[in-house]
Design an enzyme around this catalytic site. Structure first.
Site, PDB file in Angstrom:
ATOM      1  N   SER A 150       2.420  -0.091   0.622  1.00 61.72           N
ATOM      2  CA  SER A 150       1.994   0.093   2.015  1.00 61.72           C
ATOM      3  C   SER A 150       3.011   0.977   2.752  1.00 61.72           C
ATOM      4  O   SER A 150       3.219   2.115   2.353  1.00 61.72           O
ATOM      5  CB  SER A 150       1.801  -1.271   2.668  1.00 61.72           C
ATOM      6  OG  SER A 150       1.091  -1.147   3.879  1.00 61.72           O
ATOM      7  N   ASP A 225      -9.317  -3.338   0.211  1.00 63.67           N
ATOM      8  CA  ASP A 225      -8.158  -3.362   1.125  1.00 63.67           C
ATOM      9  C   ASP A 225      -8.655  -3.158   2.554  1.00 63.67           C
ATOM     10  O   ASP A 225      -9.273  -2.140   2.863  1.00 63.67           O
ATOM     11  CB  ASP A 225      -7.204  -2.242   0.699  1.00 63.67           C
ATOM     12  CG  ASP A 225      -5.880  -2.269   1.432  1.00 63.67           C
ATOM     13  OD1 ASP A 225      -5.863  -2.637   2.623  1.00 63.67           O
ATOM     14  OD2 ASP A 225      -4.874  -1.919   0.808  1.00 63.67           O
ATOM     15  N   HIS A 258      -5.040  -5.978  -0.127  1.00 61.83           N
ATOM     16  CA  HIS A 258      -3.738  -5.381   0.220  1.00 61.83           C
ATOM     17  C   HIS A 258      -2.560  -6.282  -0.172  1.00 61.83           C
ATOM     18  O   HIS A 258      -1.415  -5.979   0.132  1.00 61.83           O
ATOM     19  CB  HIS A 258      -3.712  -5.124   1.735  1.00 61.83           C
ATOM     20  CG  HIS A 258      -2.684  -4.128   2.188  1.00 61.83           C
ATOM     21  ND1 HIS A 258      -2.743  -2.781   1.887  1.00 61.83           N
ATOM     22  CD2 HIS A 258      -1.544  -4.277   2.934  1.00 61.83           C
ATOM     23  CE1 HIS A 258      -1.713  -2.149   2.426  1.00 61.83           C
ATOM     24  NE2 HIS A 258      -0.970  -3.029   3.059  1.00 61.83           N
TER      25      HIS A 258
END
Lengths: 285, 285
Positions: A150, A225, A258
Site C-alpha cells: 500500500s 481490494d 487489502h
C-alpha cells in the site's frame, strides 16, 4: 552504542529482533525489526529485503502477520522492517490525528514544508541511514531488494526507481501507484511537499517509471481490494511501464482484499523473486 | 439466524471468516473465526482442527500470526479458532482486570462457583456447542482434532482427554500441563471451581492422562520459554503419559520462547500430524 536491542525471538530456525536507534535523518529515535535466517553469520553474510509497511503500521505488522519466515529461512534472505514515520513527542502529527497523514503515514518522502521537514525525511532514512546501520551491525551483504504494501508499496517503488543502483529488484503488494492523483497521495504530498505539484512527481511511481528501470518489478494486487479504484490504480503503473519498456509484472489476484491475509498468500512468490535477483549478483562475486 | 458473518478475507486460496452467535452454554454473544481450505464444499466436506488460544487472546491471534493457512490449504483441513472466555457487559471479570483470570482467561472449564458459573462454561462451549454450530453451517465433517497454546494447550489436552470419542488427535504448544500445581492454574481453578482441590483434577492434563488415552498427542515446548519452569511443567505430563502407556511425543525446541514466533515455526508439523489421523478415519468411511 547507538543501537539498542529491545526484543528477540527465535523463529523458523533464525531470529526476529527489534532495535531502537537515534536516527539522524529523521531527528528522533526509530525502531526497526530484522529477521536473520539460520545461515546468516559473519562468515556467511546474507542479502537483505527491505520491507515498507502501509498506513497506520509500524515495524511489527509484517513480521507478525506475513508468514514470511519459513521461505526467507529456506532462501537465506534477511528481512528488515522499518517504521512508517518518525515517532516521538516532538514529532508533529495531523491536526486531527488522522490515520492517513502524519504519524504512521510518512509516505516515504523527504518533506520540504514546515513543520514536517524537521522529522519527515523518510526517503533518506530508508534509502541511506537504515541500510548503512544494518550493514555495519549485522551479518548482511550490501545486496538489497525492496518491497512493501500500500503506502509502503508506493515507498518501495519510488525509492527503488530513484535509486536503482542500490537495489537488485523491486516488488509491491497493492501499491499506491499514482499518488499525485488519488486522495491519500494528494493529502500527504501537498502537506509534506507544498502545493507546487511539479514537486510531487519524484514521488509518483507512474511518473518515475517513464524514465525507465533496469530492475525487474513484481506487483500483486487483489481484485476485491476496497481501495483499488480510488487510491491504488495499478493499471496506470502498468501502462507507463509497458510504454517505456520496463520489466514489470502486474498480477491481478481474484477475490483478494487489502489485508495481510492477501500478503501472506503470495509473500513466498515475492521472496523467491527477490532471491533470484539477489543470488544472481552474489554468484558473480 | 443465530450466526452473523462479521468479516471475510480470501487467504491461501481459501477463506478466513469471522462470526458472532448467541451462545447458550455461556449465556452471551460469542465470536469465532474459521478458515475454510480451497477444496471445502458441500460435496467435499473437510475435517476440522479446533484451536484454543492462550491468556489475553481472542479468535484472531492464531489466525493472524500462526502462518497456518498454506499448509492447511494443502492438507484440506478447516481451522476453527474460539475466543478464550465469555465476553460482554454482563460477564464478570477479575476484580483488578488481571490478565490471568476472568475475561480472556476462561481456562476452558465449566465453572461451578458464583458469579462465574453463569457464563464461564467454556468446556461445554468448546466441546459441544461450537462444533455443533460449525457442523450445521459449514462444509465440514464430524472429524475433529484439537490443539492450542499455553492456557489453550491446557484446554486442548483436558478437553481432548475427557472426550476422546470426539477427536482424532490432540496437540499443544507450550501447554499448562499441571494447573493444579502452578500459579496461573491455582488462581483460576480456585475461583472457577472452589477450594476443594479434588474438583480441580478433571481439569489437569497430568492427572487426566493417568486414565489412559487412545489418541496420539504431540506437544512442542520452547526451551527458552520464560514460563517453562513456573507455569508449564511439561515433564510432569510426559512422565504420566509414559507411566500409563499413552502415545505422547514431547519435543523440547532449543532457543524458542512462548510467542507466536514459536508457534509459526512448528505449526506445519502439527497440521500434518492431525491430517494424518483425520485422513485415516476419512479413508475408512
Amino acid at each position: 552504542m547507538n543501537l539498542q536491542n529491545i526484543s528477540q525471538s527465535k523463529v523458523a530456525g533464525g531470529w526476529h529482533k527489534q532495535y531502537q536507534h537515534d536516527a539522524k535523518s529523521v531527528n528522533c529515535m526509530m525502531q526497526f525489526a530484522i529477521f536473520l535466517p539460520p545461515n546468516a553469520s559473519e562468515t556467511n553474510k546474507v542479502p537483505v529485503l527491505y520491507w515498507l509497511s502501509g498506513l497506520t503500521c509500524d515495524d511489527q505488522n509484517f513480521m507478525q502477520k506475513a508468514g514470511a519466515f519459513k521461505k526467507a529461512a529456506e532462501l537465506g534472505i534477511a528481512i528488515v522492517c522499518a517504521d512508517t514515520s518518525p515517532r516521538g513527542d516532538g514529532v508533529p502529527d495531523d491536526e486531527n490525528a488522522a490515520y492517513d497523514f502524519g504519524l504512521g503515514a510518512g509516505f516515504y518522502v523527504n518533506a520540504t514544508q514546515a513543520p514536517w521537514n524537521k522529522h519527515y525525511q523518510m526517503a533518506d532514512y530508508i534509502n541511506q541511514e537504515l541500510p548503512a546501520l544494518v550493514e555495519a551491525h549485522f551479518p548482511v551483504t550490501e545486496q538489497k531488494s525492496i518491497s512493501g504494501h500500500s503506502m509502503g508499496g508506493h515507498g518501495a517503488l519510488t525509492i527503488g526507481l530513484k535509486n536503482q543502483q542500490n537495489y537488485q529488484s523491486i516488488s509491491a503488494f497493492s501499491p499506491i501507484c499514482n499518488p499525485i492523483d488519488c486522495p491519500w497521495g494528494k493529502k500527504s504530498l501537498s502537506n509534506y511537499l507544498g502545493n507546487n505539484q511539479s514537486d510531487w512527481l519524484e514521488y509518483d511511481a507512474s511518473q518515475l517509471i517513464k524514465a525507465g528501470c533496469i530492475l525487474p518489478i513484481l506487483v500483486d494486487q487483489g481484485e476485491a481490494d476496497q481501495f483499488l479504484e480510488t487510491q491504488l490504480k495499478p493499471q496506470r503503473l502498468l501502462n507507463a511501464a509497458e510504454e517505456n519498456g520496463v520489466d514489470l509484472l502486474l498480477r491481478m489476484q481474484p477475490g483478494y482484499d487489502h489485508s495481510y491475509f492477501f500478503i501472506s498468500s503470495f509473500i513466498d512468490d515475492h521472496l523467491a523473486f527477490h532471491a533470484k535477483h539477489l543470488k544472481a549478483i552474489n554468484d558473480i562475486k
